[in-house]
Design an enzyme around this catalytic site. Structure first.
Site, mmCIF file in Angstrom:
data_model
loop_
_atom_site.group_PDB
_atom_site.id
_atom_site.type_symbol
_atom_site.label_atom_id
_atom_site.label_comp_id
_atom_site.label_asym_id
_atom_site.label_seq_id
_atom_site.Cartn_x
_atom_site.Cartn_y
_atom_site.Cartn_z
ATOM 1 N N LEU A 31 -6.293 4.419 2.151
ATOM 2 C CA LEU A 31 -5.063 5.193 1.988
ATOM 3 C C LEU A 31 -4.237 5.174 3.271
ATOM 4 C CD1 LEU A 31 -6.903 8.058 0.138
ATOM 5 C CD2 LEU A 31 -5.208 6.519 -0.915
ATOM 6 N N ARG A 41 0.827 -1.217 0.000
ATOM 7 C CA ARG A 41 0.000 0.000 0.000
ATOM 8 C C ARG A 41 0.854 1.258 0.000
ATOM 9 N NH1 ARG A 41 -5.576 -0.845 1.143
ATOM 10 N NH2 ARG A 41 -5.920 -2.999 1.755
ATOM 11 N N LEU A 75 -10.332 5.482 9.141
ATOM 12 C CA LEU A 75 -11.233 5.206 8.011
ATOM 13 C C LEU A 75 -12.679 5.646 8.272
ATOM 14 C CD1 LEU A 75 -11.276 3.692 5.207
ATOM 15 C CD2 LEU A 75 -12.146 1.734 6.480
ATOM 16 N N HIS A 120 -19.208 9.071 1.475
ATOM 17 C CA HIS A 120 -19.423 7.715 1.970
ATOM 18 C C HIS A 120 -20.927 7.434 1.991
ATOM 19 C CE1 HIS A 120 -18.702 4.070 4.230
ATOM 20 N NE2 HIS A 120 -19.712 4.401 4.997
ATOM 21 N N MET A 143 -11.903 3.088 -3.999
ATOM 22 C CA MET A 143 -12.070 1.900 -3.151
ATOM 23 C C MET A 143 -10.812 1.404 -2.445
ATOM 24 S SD MET A 143 -15.276 1.511 -3.235
ATOM 25 C CE MET A 143 -15.366 -0.003 -2.286
#
Ligand code: NHR
Ligand code: GAR
Length: 203
Positions: free
Chosen positions: A93, A65, A144, A109, A90
């Site tokens: 991060l 990532r 998140l 969202h 999607m």
């Protein structure tokens, strides 16, 4: 004129809603690029057809990532954006990526946060039996789907709703509140006070 980069992974209907309002001469920003992590994202074709620069940064081409996010940041920085808009993007991060763009990175969202962070929000809303559902525009933080809330839209859940019928009504609201929220952020109408987004008095 402020500059916006949009990140997508799929259909790109929120991106399309943004392109529609941005076509208005009065709109205070220009969409300078659309970047996808998915080669098959239909939104890439829509953006191309609208004459917007498109880029693919395929997460499968990177070992982790961190390296994907570095490549993504490199691609974004070529366009020197004032604001980065996640529109059905999607990939989670990394904290490093989020910190680099703090205050300039926003997401929509498909739930009334803090209810139903994460995936499959419409299915979970129906399973839980909530009577209202909706969408939330928020600043992206490392946590998140928990960043400061910019705007929300409420949709009534019907007894006969399926995941698809509910998603469709939420999406229609997304297309209204997201361009409006981007407009307000771009014009500096919103400020962060103690982790909450409030309307600025002077602008
Ligand atoms: N990144 C951070 N750090 N913080 C947020 O608030 C973020 C984010 C990246 C994306 C959008 C979010 C949503 O609106 C978003 C918010 C993807 C996942 C996910 O689990 C979860 C939430 C969101 C986006 N993604 C899987 C992953 O492993 C992949 C899922 C897939 O490819 O289908 O990254 O819902
Ligand atoms: C939208 O409903 C958006 O809120 C949601 O996916 C859909 C994308 O549609 N986002 C997420 O679930 C992010 N994880 P679009 O590609 O047509 O804009």
């Amino acid at each position: 004129m402020k500059r916006i980069v949009i990140l997508i992974s799929g259909r790109g209907s929120n991106m399309q809603a943004m392109l529609n309002v941005a076509a208005d001469q009065q709109w205070p920003a220009k969409i300078v690029a659309v970047i996808s992590n998915q080669p098959t994202a239909a939104g890439l074709d829509v953006a191309r057809a609208a004459g917007i620069a498109t880029e693919l940064v395929n997460h499968r081409d990177y070992p982790d990532r961190g390296q994907f996010d570095q490549a993504l940041a490199h691609c974004i920085d070529k366009y020197a954006p004032d604001l980065i808009v996640l529109a059905g993007f999607m990939r989670i991060l990394t904290p490093e990526f989020v910190a680099k763009y703090a205050g300039r990175l926003i997401n929509i969202h498909p739930s009334l946060l803090p209810s139903f962070p994460g995936l499959h929000t419409h299915r979970r809303a129906i399973e839980t039996g909530v009577k209202v559902h909706g969408a939330t525009v928020h600043f992206v933080t490392a946590d998140l789907d928990h960043g400061p809330i910019i705007a929300q839209a409420v949709v009534t859940v019907r007894d006969d709703d399926t995941e698809d019928t509910l998603a469709e009504r939420v999406l229609a609201e997304e297309h209204i509140i997201y361009p409006q929220a981007v407009h307000d952020v771009i014009l500096g109408k919103l400020t962060l006070v103690d982790g909450r987004v409030v309307r600025s008095l002077s602008t």
